[in-house]
Design a protein around this motif. Structure first.
Motif, mmCIF file in Angstrom:
data_model
loop_
_atom_site.group_PDB
_atom_site.id
_atom_site.type_symbol
_atom_site.label_atom_id
_atom_site.label_comp_id
_atom_site.label_asym_id
_atom_site.label_seq_id
_atom_site.Cartn_x
_atom_site.Cartn_y
_atom_site.Cartn_z
ATOM 1 N N TRP A 87 -7.871 6.162 -0.907
ATOM 2 C CA TRP A 87 -7.467 6.398 0.473
ATOM 3 C C TRP A 87 -8.347 5.633 1.451
ATOM 4 O O TRP A 87 -7.857 5.077 2.443
ATOM 5 N N ILE B 228 -7.252 1.936 1.538
ATOM 6 C CA ILE B 228 -5.975 1.694 2.216
ATOM 7 C C ILE B 228 -6.114 1.872 3.724
ATOM 8 O O ILE B 228 -5.595 1.068 4.521
ATOM 9 N N GLN C 70 -0.659 -8.888 -4.626
ATOM 10 C CA GLN C 70 -1.582 -8.951 -3.493
ATOM 11 C C GLN C 70 -2.314 -10.293 -3.431
ATOM 12 O O GLN C 70 -2.757 -10.713 -2.360
ATOM 13 N N VAL D 160 -8.302 -1.060 -4.205
ATOM 14 C CA VAL D 160 -7.125 -0.292 -4.634
ATOM 15 C C VAL D 160 -6.798 -0.611 -6.089
ATOM 16 O O VAL D 160 -6.423 0.277 -6.869
ATOM 17 N N LEU E 257 1.514 7.486 5.868
ATOM 18 C CA LEU E 257 1.034 7.238 4.510
ATOM 19 C C LEU E 257 0.888 8.546 3.727
ATOM 20 O O LEU E 257 1.152 8.582 2.516
ATOM 21 N N SER F 205 -7.755 -4.512 -0.891
ATOM 22 C CA SER F 205 -6.758 -4.713 -1.950
ATOM 23 C C SER F 205 -7.378 -4.605 -3.339
ATOM 24 O O SER F 205 -6.833 -3.920 -4.233
ATOM 25 N N TYR G 116 -7.531 -1.055 5.859
ATOM 26 C CA TYR G 116 -6.732 -2.250 6.135
ATOM 27 C C TYR G 116 -6.676 -2.474 7.642
ATOM 28 O O TYR G 116 -6.450 -1.550 8.425
ATOM 29 N N THR H 49 2.166 1.883 -3.406
ATOM 30 C CA THR H 49 1.046 2.357 -4.227
ATOM 31 C C THR H 49 0.814 3.843 -4.031
ATOM 32 O O THR H 49 0.612 4.594 -5.005
ATOM 33 N N PHE I 35 0.827 -1.204 0.000
ATOM 34 C CA PHE I 35 0.000 0.000 0.000
ATOM 35 C C PHE I 35 0.865 1.259 0.000
ATOM 36 O O PHE I 35 0.519 2.260 -0.636
ATOM 37 N N SER I 36 1.993 1.225 0.717
ATOM 38 C CA SER I 36 2.885 2.391 0.774
ATOM 39 C C SER I 36 3.480 2.691 -0.599
ATOM 40 O O SER I 36 3.534 3.857 -1.025
#
Length: 643
Positions: free
Chosen positions: A536, A539, A606, A498, A559, A495, A542, A438, A435-436
């Protein structure tokens, strides 16, 4: 010792916070999305603009947390907030002082007053605007065309040019020849009888002095005209005709002419010594005209030396951002801590709605105002500067409200940082690291179209109204997605949600590269709710990013640093370099390709990461250290921890 709940007016505090966010984000919405347009207006290129925005972002990334930490440590939230707001106003209001008419865009060149009737047949105004090489009405030097109060001057000048049979294809040389041809030796001899030669102070410039005086005589400037024209304006009138003359020389000549032609004084000859004495006397007591002359000299110098202009803008932005960067973080931290101390965190987050409302309303209001005003307002203000003036009004309102902004009461407990724990979760957890990355990539792409989409629209002939609608539609699209994102994430999972956002972002940026006309951009801006808000939301949904209220804000800060900090600064620099070297189409195609490739990789990776077993009470165990600052723990949490 904390304040009692009965002494706190929660409704009043909430209203003040909402108003602050409304005015503060309204001020940002008036300037920030259009800031790179101003850089282009003053003559900076895409690479310069990209470097400036990148430096601004990195400065904010470093200094905002430091100021926020100091405000918390010394309990000076309100003082830091007010200082930061004031410095933000000073920083952005210094930009209009850098503007000069020398680099006005083609479509915004003003028409000379009162000359259309006399030049339509021989030298139409349209041709004056399109002849960029003209020494008088060019994009490099349109001061003559923009100066008001020269009605009689332009009428006389048009008479001179029509005598020379100028065509629409007249070049700079032919226009200059027309002015020179209108001054014959008889005119010079006549002026020599009325004015002393060599007033510029050097014998080798006597011919130049006589030529200037003869041209002014031909222009039939009356005493009334000279009373209305300042020294700076008169000097500006002469400068395009004699670009080799220095500003001081032209100012000296202008001062001499105004003194010699005053209606209340008899006309007499003056020696070079008397003129010099007069100038020295004026320098002892600088007037408003003198300050204008100095400012105009600085502006002209910056316009001629683009590298110096770049350095000055960069210095202003970086220095101002050092003090202005913590506004949002200090305001957000103060409101969160205030609600946390009074156990009313349900209100936290509602203030962002008012910021969204500001971004919906203010951009369209500002851009419509700019488009429906003439290019140059009174006092020769370019209509683009309305962005900064509306910004100043809204920020002043926010500054007044900040004097009463709710701040948390002082606490005796030592502040414990949760940054290390947050970094371990973000970097060491497989899905968290994914995620980071991304957010870093999407932040880079976001910087590309945030900074240079309006440049592309401007190249296509767009009005500012269309640009304002882009910002307003994008902000409006976020509101319904705030309501729908929860259901979408619940169905697809964080996931896969995203992945959908990445695919939509890739198509959105690709669309920018092939838009046929500016207004075609507006429909695609509705996808901003998916590419930004839903991304956002997914993410942050999560599980490992939802441990406790305080720790959740730490994750959000980390983030945000990947997206709005490192990613945005890198994207600004790269986008500026690509736009400067290859153009906007290549920039947006490249951004689309990068996003599309990461969409494929993200979707594959993922699926390979094993899902963790969901144990609901694990959050309580992990948040044990997170509640160290709370006044008391909930009885249910205590009971579960005991078992």
């Amino acid at each position: 010792m904390t304040r009692g709940l009965d002494t706190i007016n929660i409704s009043k505090a909430s209203t003040l916070t909402n108003l602050f966010y409304l005015f503060f984000h309204g001020g940002k919405a008036a300037v920030i999305p259009f800031l790179t347009l101003f850089f282009r207006l003053v003559g900076l290129n895409a690479l310069d603009a990209g470097i400036i925005i990148a430096a601004k972002t990195l400065t904010s990334l470093i200094w905002a947390p430091l100021w926020s930490r100091c405000a918390t440590a010394y309990n000076r939230h309100r003082l830091v907030l007010m200082l930061s707001l004031f410095m933000m106003m000073v920083t952005y209001l210094s930009f209009p002082a850098l503007y000069t008419q020398l680099s006005s865009p083609q479509h915004c060149l003003p028409s000379p007053p009162n000359i259309t009737g006399s030049l339509d047949t021989e030298y139409p105004v349209e041709s004056l605007k399109s002849t960029t090489d003209s020494p008088i009405l060019s994009t490099e030097n349109p001061d003559i065309a923009a100066t008001t109060g020269f009605n009689s001057t332009f009428s006389s000048l048009s008479h001179l040019t029509t005598q020379s049979t100028l065509s629409t294809s007249t070049t700079a040389e032919s226009l200059t020849s027309a002015v020179n041809a209108s001054v014959n030796q008889t005119d010079i001899d006549t002026m020599k009888e009325k004015n002393p030669p060599g007033i510029l102070g050097t014998e080798d410039q006597i011919q130049l002095d006589e030529k200037i005086l003869a041209i002014l005589n031909k222009l039939n400037l009356t005493d009334s005209d000279l009373n209305k024209i300042t020294i700076s304006e008169l000097s500006t009138l002469l400068q395009p005709l004699f670009s080799n003359s220095s500003k001081d020389q032209l100012n000296e000549l202008s001062s001499y002419l105004k003194e010699e032609r005053q209606p209340t004084k008899p006309r007499s000859r003056r020696s070079k010594e008397s003129v010099s004495h007069h100038l020295n006397k004026r320098s002892e007591w600088p007037s408003l005209d003198d300050l204008k002359d100095k400012l105009h000299t600085i502006q002209t110098t910056l316009q001629r030396d683009k590298f110096l202009l770049f350095l000055v803008v960069l210095a202003i932005v970086v220095f101002g951002e050092i003090f202005a960067s913590p506004v949002e973080k200090v305001a957000d931290d103060s409101w969160f801590d205030f609600l946390n101390r009074i156990d009313d965190l349900e209100r936290y987050g509602q203030q962002r709605f008012w910021g969204s409302i500001a971004f919906v309303l203010v951009p369209i209001i500002v851009t419509v105002a700019v488009d429906h005003t003439p290019c140059f307002l009174p006092y020769q203000l370019h209509h683009y500067l309305l962005h900064f003036y509306i910004f100043a009004i809204l920020m002043a309102a926010a500054l007044v409200i900040s004097c009463c902004y709710p701040v948390p009461p002082p606490v005796n407990s030592k502040h414990t940082s949760k940054l290390c724990k947050g970094l371990r979760t973000v970097c060491c957890d497989g899905r968290g690291f994914l995620f980071s990355v991304t957010l870093f990539i999407t932040g880079t792409v976001y910087a590309a179209y945030h900074n240079f989409l309006f440049w592309r629209m401007q190249d296509l002939g767009s009005s500012e109204t269309a640009m304002g609608l882009c910002v307003s539609i994008g902000a409006f699209a976020e509101i319904p997605m705030l309501l729908m994102s929860g259901r979408l994430v619940k169905k697809l999972g964080p996931s896969w949600m995203v992945s959908v956002a990445l695919l939509v972002l890739s198509l959105r940026v690709l669309y920018y590269a092939f838009i046929p006309y500016p207004w075609a951009i507006l429909p695609i801006e509705l996808t901003h709710g998916v590419t930004h808000t839903t991304l956002w939301f997914a993410i942050l949904s999560y599980d490992d990013f939802n441990i406790g209220a305080t720790q959740d804000r730490t994750f959000r800060s980390i983030l945000s640093s990947f997206y709005f900090g490192i990613g945005f600064s890198a994207g600004s620099f790269i986008a500026g370099m690509v736009y400067h070297s290859y153009g906007s189409s290549v920039l947006f195609i490249g951004g689309s390709v990068v996003t599309g490739l990461w969409f494929v990789l993200f979707s594959l990776i993922q699926m390979c990461i094993p899902h963790k077993e969901k144990v609901r009470y694990i959050k309580l165990l992990r948040s044990e250290s997170d509640n160290s600052e709370d006044e008391e723990e909930d009885w249910l949490e205590m009971a579960l921890k005991d078992h």
